[in-house]
Design a protein around this motif. Sequence first.
Motif, PDB file in Angstrom:
ATOM      1  N   SER A 142       0.825  -1.205   0.000  1.00 37.54           N
ATOM      2  CA  SER A 142       0.000   0.000   0.000  1.00 37.54           C
ATOM      3  C   SER A 142       0.860   1.256   0.000  1.00 37.54           C
ATOM      4  N   SER A 143       1.977   1.228   0.706  1.00 34.44           N
ATOM      5  CA  SER A 143       2.852   2.403   0.737  1.00 34.44           C
ATOM      6  C   SER A 143       3.481   2.645  -0.635  1.00 34.44           C
ATOM      7  N   TYR A 159      -8.523   0.125  -2.609  1.00 34.22           N
ATOM      8  CA  TYR A 159      -8.011   1.489  -2.733  1.00 34.22           C
ATOM      9  C   TYR A 159      -8.572   2.059  -4.034  1.00 34.22           C
ATOM     10  N   TYR A 216      -9.207   5.206  -6.720  1.00 33.98           N
ATOM     11  CA  TYR A 216      -8.729   6.487  -7.227  1.00 33.98           C
ATOM     12  C   TYR A 216      -9.665   6.927  -8.351  1.00 33.98           C
ATOM     13  N   LYS A 233       0.860   4.176  -2.843  1.00 37.99           N
ATOM     14  CA  LYS A 233       0.662   5.596  -2.551  1.00 37.99           C
ATOM     15  C   LYS A 233       1.782   6.449  -3.128  1.00 37.99           C
ATOM     16  N   GLU A 234       2.976   5.902  -3.199  1.00 39.75           N
ATOM     17  CA  GLU A 234       4.085   6.640  -3.803  1.00 39.75           C
ATOM     18  C   GLU A 234       3.825   6.915  -5.281  1.00 39.75           C
ATOM     19  N   ILE A 258     -11.014   4.324   0.724  1.00 35.68           N
ATOM     20  CA  ILE A 258     -10.510   3.023   1.168  1.00 35.68           C
ATOM     21  C   ILE A 258     -11.666   2.256   1.799  1.00 35.68           C
ATOM     22  N   GLY A 275      -0.448   8.499  -4.912  1.00 40.32           N
ATOM     23  CA  GLY A 275      -0.852   9.403  -3.845  1.00 40.32           C
ATOM     24  C   GLY A 275      -1.897   8.761  -2.946  1.00 40.32           C
ATOM     25  N   GLU A 276      -2.482   9.559  -2.076  1.00 40.34           N
ATOM     26  CA  GLU A 276      -3.510   9.047  -1.178  1.00 40.34           C
ATOM     27  C   GLU A 276      -4.776   8.694  -1.965  1.00 40.34           C
ATOM     28  N   PRO A 277      -5.378   7.540  -1.682  1.00 42.28           N
ATOM     29  CA  PRO A 277      -6.593   7.138  -2.415  1.00 42.28           C
ATOM     30  C   PRO A 277      -7.773   8.032  -2.071  1.00 42.28           C
TER      31      PRO A 277
END
Length: 394
Positions: free
Chosen positions: A133-134, A162, A164, A137-138, A146, A141-143
Amino acid sequence: MSTEDELLKYKQLLDSGLITQDEFNKAKEQTKDKEVSNDKDDKKTMITTTIFIILLWPVGLIYTLIKKPFKKNTNIVLCVWYAFMTCMLILGIILGVKYSSMKKDANDQQASIKVEEEKKQAYDVNKFANISSSELKEIFGEPDHIEEGTRNDFVEIPVIHYEYKKHDTFGDITFELLNDKVIDFNATGNFSYDKNRSVLRELGVEREDTCATVIQSDTEERYRCPSQTIDDLWVSGMDNVNGTFKYLKVTYDMKYFEEWFIPMSTEEVSMYQSNTQNSVKAIMKSSETAVFPDITEWSFGKNDYYVAVQSYVNGKNTAGELVKSEFTFVYKANTQELIYATYDGKLISENDYIDTKEILIKLLSEETGNTTENAPTVPIDGSTTEISDSTSNL
């Protein structure tokens, strides 16, 4: 660093999520402006040098003709020499300018091809395979949302979604994570592709020999195990006229969704069919009367653990009556060892066979640290385990 290398560097930064699309566009424009500026400076220097060299020999020629600083024969020789060198320099300059122009065109074409190749692989789906998950996000970005849930296709598994919305490349995309690893995703949008290339290449997938085509039509394509990292890839809503598609589904770990998901080669099928026929004949009372159906009435299935084979045989029993007997044989996928077999409805071989579903449930239990009563234990005493009903639908 060349212009094309700089453009590729910025494209990689964009794909990895380290810069935004606007930052990429700005860097791209700056790189092109820098290239134009360098070209202008190079051209100015070349023109200045060329003018100096061109004028050097004509000036010498004119000076010799007017001043006649040497004896007559010497002056004639110098004039001929100056004239010859002037012609050669002019010819060399013309050829040099032409060569430089051709080289620049070739470099520009190469840079354009490289950038276009990177652009065509903007939908590179390999980079999401089993990432955390990290890491996700890289890249994204933040979803936007969730949500926890469960999937119950073959094995019930806890997943986290997740989501988007309106991503520049993938439109509306939802990733499914199991134990903090991406196992599949669904994307909906207006995706463009080159009609002269395969869909797999457009998605950055180099097709492996193990790849099996499940569906290939004007509106959808689906491939099973197209690469080492992808177990299933499905593209639908295709418009071959405009070169677009609307839906994309990629599964990286198919074992939780379907029991027999790995395609088998013709050689594998032939080998397991032959081995099974020999084993069935060894069971029969009158093996010389055995008549097996053609390959269309055989079923084969493969996963990470087993290869299953099902069919039937016609033959005479001890009473001399012609009967039809169905059979199921299951082999270990890595050793081809027979570990489970039924013939005519009876269990005839069981060598610590464990149902695939039980293996996966135990695996999930170990990965999550959940040691509840629902987690099965591996039988070590040779106890009989009924084969999964799913083998009837190989």
